[in-house]
Design a protein around this motif. Sequence first.
Motif, short mmCIF file in Angstrom:
data_model
loop_
_atom_site.label_atom_id
_atom_site.label_comp_id
_atom_site.label_asym_id
_atom_site.label_seq_id
_atom_site.Cartn_x
_atom_site.Cartn_y
_atom_site.Cartn_z
N LYS A 17 28.87 38.62 47.15
CA LYS A 17 29.80 37.51 47.02
C LYS A 17 30.93 37.73 48.03
CE LYS A 17 31.94 34.86 43.28
NZ LYS A 17 32.30 34.90 41.84
N PHE A 18 31.04 36.85 49.02
CA PHE A 18 32.03 37.00 50.10
C PHE A 18 33.31 36.26 49.74
CE2 PHE A 18 27.82 37.08 52.16
CZ PHE A 18 27.88 38.31 52.77
N MET A 19 34.40 36.99 49.60
CA MET A 19 35.67 36.41 49.23
C MET A 19 36.62 36.44 50.42
SD MET A 19 34.80 35.79 46.23
CE MET A 19 35.50 35.85 44.59
N GLU A 20 37.38 35.36 50.62
CA GLU A 20 38.42 35.38 51.66
C GLU A 20 39.72 35.77 50.98
OE1 GLU A 20 39.44 33.40 55.83
OE2 GLU A 20 38.65 32.03 54.36
N VAL A 21 40.34 36.83 51.50
CA VAL A 21 41.52 37.41 50.86
C VAL A 21 42.73 37.30 51.79
CG1 VAL A 21 42.47 39.48 49.78
CG2 VAL A 21 40.01 39.04 49.65
N GLN A 22 43.86 36.81 51.24
CA GLN A 22 45.11 36.75 52.00
C GLN A 22 45.86 38.08 51.77
OE1 GLN A 22 47.69 33.50 50.89
NE2 GLN A 22 49.05 33.81 52.65
N ILE A 23 46.15 38.78 52.84
CA ILE A 23 46.72 40.13 52.74
C ILE A 23 48.21 40.07 52.38
CG2 ILE A 23 47.10 42.28 54.02
CD1 ILE A 23 44.12 41.52 53.38
N MET A 24 48.65 41.04 51.57
CA MET A 24 50.06 41.18 51.20
C MET A 24 50.62 42.47 51.80
SD MET A 24 49.62 40.41 47.15
CE MET A 24 51.32 40.07 46.73
N MET B 102 44.03 51.45 52.05
CA MET B 102 43.51 50.21 51.47
C MET B 102 44.51 49.09 51.72
SD MET B 102 41.96 52.87 49.89
CE MET B 102 43.20 53.37 48.75
N LEU B 103 44.06 47.86 51.53
CA LEU B 103 44.93 46.69 51.66
C LEU B 103 45.00 46.01 50.30
CD1 LEU B 103 43.43 45.41 55.00
CD2 LEU B 103 45.66 46.50 54.72
N ARG B 104 46.02 45.19 50.15
CA ARG B 104 46.29 44.50 48.90
C ARG B 104 46.39 43.03 49.25
NH1 ARG B 104 52.30 45.77 46.53
NH2 ARG B 104 52.27 44.35 44.76
N GLY B 105 45.82 42.18 48.40
CA GLY B 105 45.89 40.76 48.74
C GLY B 105 45.45 39.89 47.59
N ILE B 106 45.50 38.57 47.84
CA ILE B 106 45.13 37.57 46.84
C ILE B 106 43.85 36.86 47.32
CG2 ILE B 106 45.85 35.45 45.63
CD1 ILE B 106 47.81 37.55 44.95
N ILE B 107 42.86 36.73 46.44
CA ILE B 107 41.62 36.04 46.80
C ILE B 107 41.91 34.55 46.91
CG2 ILE B 107 39.28 35.45 46.05
CD1 ILE B 107 39.15 38.11 44.61
N ARG B 108 41.60 33.96 48.05
CA ARG B 108 41.88 32.54 48.28
C ARG B 108 40.64 31.66 48.31
NH1 ARG B 108 46.66 32.39 46.33
NH2 ARG B 108 48.29 33.20 47.63
N GLY B 109 39.47 32.23 48.53
CA GLY B 109 38.28 31.39 48.60
C GLY B 109 37.01 32.19 48.58
N HIS B 110 35.91 31.46 48.57
CA HIS B 110 34.58 32.04 48.48
C HIS B 110 33.79 31.46 49.65
CE1 HIS B 110 30.53 31.98 46.11
NE2 HIS B 110 30.62 33.02 46.90
N ILE B 111 33.14 32.32 50.41
CA ILE B 111 32.40 31.87 51.60
C ILE B 111 30.91 31.88 51.28
CG2 ILE B 111 31.93 32.34 54.02
CD1 ILE B 111 34.75 32.44 54.20
N VAL B 112 30.24 30.77 51.54
CA VAL B 112 28.82 30.67 51.25
C VAL B 112 28.02 30.79 52.55
CG1 VAL B 112 27.01 29.25 50.25
CG2 VAL B 112 29.29 29.22 49.25
N SER B 113 27.05 31.70 52.53
CA SER B 113 26.18 31.92 53.70
C SER B 113 24.75 32.04 53.20
CB SER B 113 26.61 33.22 54.40
OG SER B 113 25.62 33.59 55.34
N THR B 114 23.99 30.96 53.41
CA THR B 114 22.60 30.98 52.94
C THR B 114 21.73 31.83 53.85
OG1 THR B 114 22.91 28.78 52.04
CG2 THR B 114 20.63 29.52 52.36
N GLU C 227 54.69 40.87 49.38
CA GLU C 227 54.87 39.55 49.99
C GLU C 227 53.58 39.13 50.68
OE1 GLU C 227 57.84 37.87 49.83
OE2 GLU C 227 58.62 39.54 48.63
N LEU C 228 53.24 37.85 50.59
CA LEU C 228 52.05 37.35 51.30
C LEU C 228 52.29 37.33 52.80
CD1 LEU C 228 51.25 34.47 48.83
CD2 LEU C 228 49.74 36.38 49.33
N THR C 229 51.24 37.63 53.57
CA THR C 229 51.31 37.54 55.03
C THR C 229 50.38 36.42 55.47
OG1 THR C 229 49.41 38.96 55.50
CG2 THR C 229 51.52 40.07 55.08
#
Lengths: 82, 82, 82, 82, 82
Positions: free
Chosen positions: A23-30, A1-13, A34-36
């Motif tokens: 619900k599509f979340m953009e996640v910054q991987i750690m 698995m990966l670990r990260g911080i949710i940075r945003g929400h992507i909307v796709s109609t 440490e953040l990458t």
Amino acid sequence: MLRGIIRGHIVSTKKQDSLVGSKFMEVQIMKNGELTDEYLIAVDSVGAGINEEVLITTGSSARLALHNANAPCDAVIVGIVD
Amino acid sequence: MLRGIIRGHIVSTKKQDSLVGSKFMEVQIMKNGELTDEYLIAVDSVGAGINEEVLITTGSSARLALHNANAPCDAVIVGIVD
Amino acid sequence: MLRGIIRGHIVSTKKQDSLVGSKFMEVQIMKNGELTDEYLIAVDSVGAGINEEVLITTGSSARLALHNANAPCDAVIVGIVD
Amino acid sequence: MLRGIIRGHIVSTKKQDSLVGSKFMEVQIMKNGELTDEYLIAVDSVGAGINEEVLITTGSSARLALHNANAPCDAVIVGIVD
Amino acid sequence: MLRGIIRGHIVSTKKQDSLVGSKFMEVQIMKNGELTDEYLIAVDSVGAGINEEVLITTGSSARLALHNANAPCDAVIVGIVD
């Protein structure tokens, strides 16, 4: 698995029917706490929100976390890190 | 999933029978809203066109987005980003 | 498979039901006996602890090492290196 | 899928029985029409030859392009680019 | 598939039951005939030894090369390059 911080929400109609309601979340991987500069888009399955630290499962195993295990999804948020 | 911009269309006359009718798009991958120099080829399933921003599912889950779930395909465009 | 050293333990109280009881370990990956700066999170299946060198299986094959083969998990510690 | 140019043919006399008859091609991967320094080995399924530009499917989906869908193969050439 | 040279043998006494008897080899990956600094651990299925050049299948397809197709394994040596 990966670990990260949710940075945003992507909307796709316009999307695949089986992904409606996802619900599509953009996640910054750690790495090692440490953040990458790596990011991926994951479907939330645990009610996580922006800036929360989460665990992500990728690949075909990810679908097992969804109500619809036949949705064309390759990454799911499966836990919130304490 | 990955997020990116469709940059081109790849034409392949001689291909696996189960891929006949598939539209192969070359997509430039984004991270956190910024373009990267990564690209992949994905089959369109939602009627997306050149320069549209899209969501892509990769791996075996991708096939679930196709009419023929037995097509040898590892990446599908599953949504258009608003 | 990958080889690495367990560096930490990740706690997630809110998670998918099928992952309750799983122990999430953060592992620093090795190449040819040298440590790298790559990390991943794997579920332990062999009773491994911090600082032990382990073998990790990734992808859908990882689930075969778990009691619940339907858990949304993509990496499992499958052996301890002597 | 990936796009690339076939650069060579790999000969393996001693191999898994289910791979007997498979033609292993070494392919140089392209991004956005430019050659990269990435390579992979793929089994040909469409009669492609050295220096032809091809489409490659990877992962478990690749096997769907083979006569023997149980062969331990993770990359197949599924089309020739026009 | 990937191509590489076997560099070592990893011993793991405490491991998943279904992996007992598997021989774990550390393989240095090649690209276009040149050695890289990438390595992975693969289970041998063809009787390959140290310093031999081999073909490796990764992902869930790898398991098809094993006697026990339910072993949690993600990389198998499927051929020896002539």
